[in-house]
Design an enzyme around this catalytic site. Sequence first.
Site, short mmCIF file in Angstrom:
data_model
loop_
_atom_site.label_atom_id
_atom_site.label_comp_id
_atom_site.label_asym_id
_atom_site.label_seq_id
_atom_site.Cartn_x
_atom_site.Cartn_y
_atom_site.Cartn_z
N CYS A 164 27.44 -111.25 31.00
CA CYS A 164 27.59 -110.82 29.42
C CYS A 164 28.17 -109.77 29.08
O CYS A 164 29.27 -109.53 29.35
CB CYS A 164 26.32 -111.19 29.06
SG CYS A 164 26.31 -111.69 27.16
N HIS B 146 23.65 -115.89 30.93
CA HIS B 146 22.94 -115.06 31.48
C HIS B 146 21.98 -115.69 32.62
O HIS B 146 20.65 -116.38 32.48
CB HIS B 146 21.65 -114.58 30.63
CG HIS B 146 22.40 -113.50 29.83
ND1 HIS B 146 21.83 -112.07 29.83
CD2 HIS B 146 22.98 -113.51 28.48
CE1 HIS B 146 22.44 -111.55 28.99
NE2 HIS B 146 23.00 -112.47 28.00
N SER C 250 27.20 -103.91 25.33
CA SER C 250 28.31 -103.33 26.37
C SER C 250 29.00 -101.97 25.89
O SER C 250 29.36 -100.84 26.54
CB SER C 250 29.67 -104.25 26.46
OG SER C 250 29.98 -104.73 24.97
N GLU D 102 20.26 -114.76 34.98
CA GLU D 102 18.96 -114.01 35.52
C GLU D 102 17.70 -114.48 34.46
O GLU D 102 16.62 -114.03 34.60
CB GLU D 102 19.21 -112.49 35.36
CG GLU D 102 19.31 -111.82 34.11
CD GLU D 102 20.49 -112.11 33.19
OE1 GLU D 102 21.46 -112.80 33.83
OE2 GLU D 102 20.69 -111.30 32.19
N ILE E 208 23.79 -115.32 24.91
CA ILE E 208 23.08 -114.57 23.66
C ILE E 208 24.31 -113.71 23.21
O ILE E 208 24.62 -112.89 24.03
CB ILE E 208 22.01 -113.70 24.35
CG1 ILE E 208 21.01 -114.69 25.11
CG2 ILE E 208 21.36 -112.96 23.26
CD1 ILE E 208 19.87 -113.88 25.79
#
Length: 199
Positions: free
Chosen positions: A78, A179, A48, A181, A142
Amino acid sequence: MKIGVLALQGAFIEHIQILQALGVEARPVRLPAELEGLDGLIIPGGESTTIGKLAATYGLLEPIRRMAEAGKLIWGTCAGLILLAREVEGGAPPCLGLMDIRVRRNAFGRQVASFEAALPIPALDAIAGPGEQGRPFHAVFIRAPQIVQAGDGVTTLARLEDGTIVAAQQGNLLATAFHPELTTDTRFHRYFLARARKP
Ligand code: GLN
């Protein structure tokens, strides 16, 4: 339907691939001009601080805020959730500050920094296909953040067994600490697209 995926760092390719598999035009966004004409934006997972700093450097924060104010759907996964937050504990990256949540980064400690959990997410039943109704969502975490506080206008979509909030929604803003994805379950993307389609 045209959805942008912030493509500065992190897991943006996976989001683009899922959107394309769902028949949606997906555009990687690196510059403010690439936000024009989008129906929604996904801010992916990654690091981030890196994503926030790059977004600030490229002049993306203000145009993304304007997009949110215009009612366009924005989904942070996330690290993307961290960027959406109004408040970040322990050293905030440059943030959008759009969503009324307080977030703790790397909240699960080093030993269990990454884990997976089967989460009941009743909201996904709105877009469920055959056999999907009521099915828990296989969530991959994660070095994930937690939502430690959520304002009155925020709806919780998912919690861990201990009550920790890991998915939430506030109007046109959607946030997941995990996540979607990185799995083959496209329900969260379809949920996002169904909301983006609403005028
Ligand atoms: N730990 C990362 C951060 O604080 C987020 C991890 C992720 O996006 N998978 O930026």
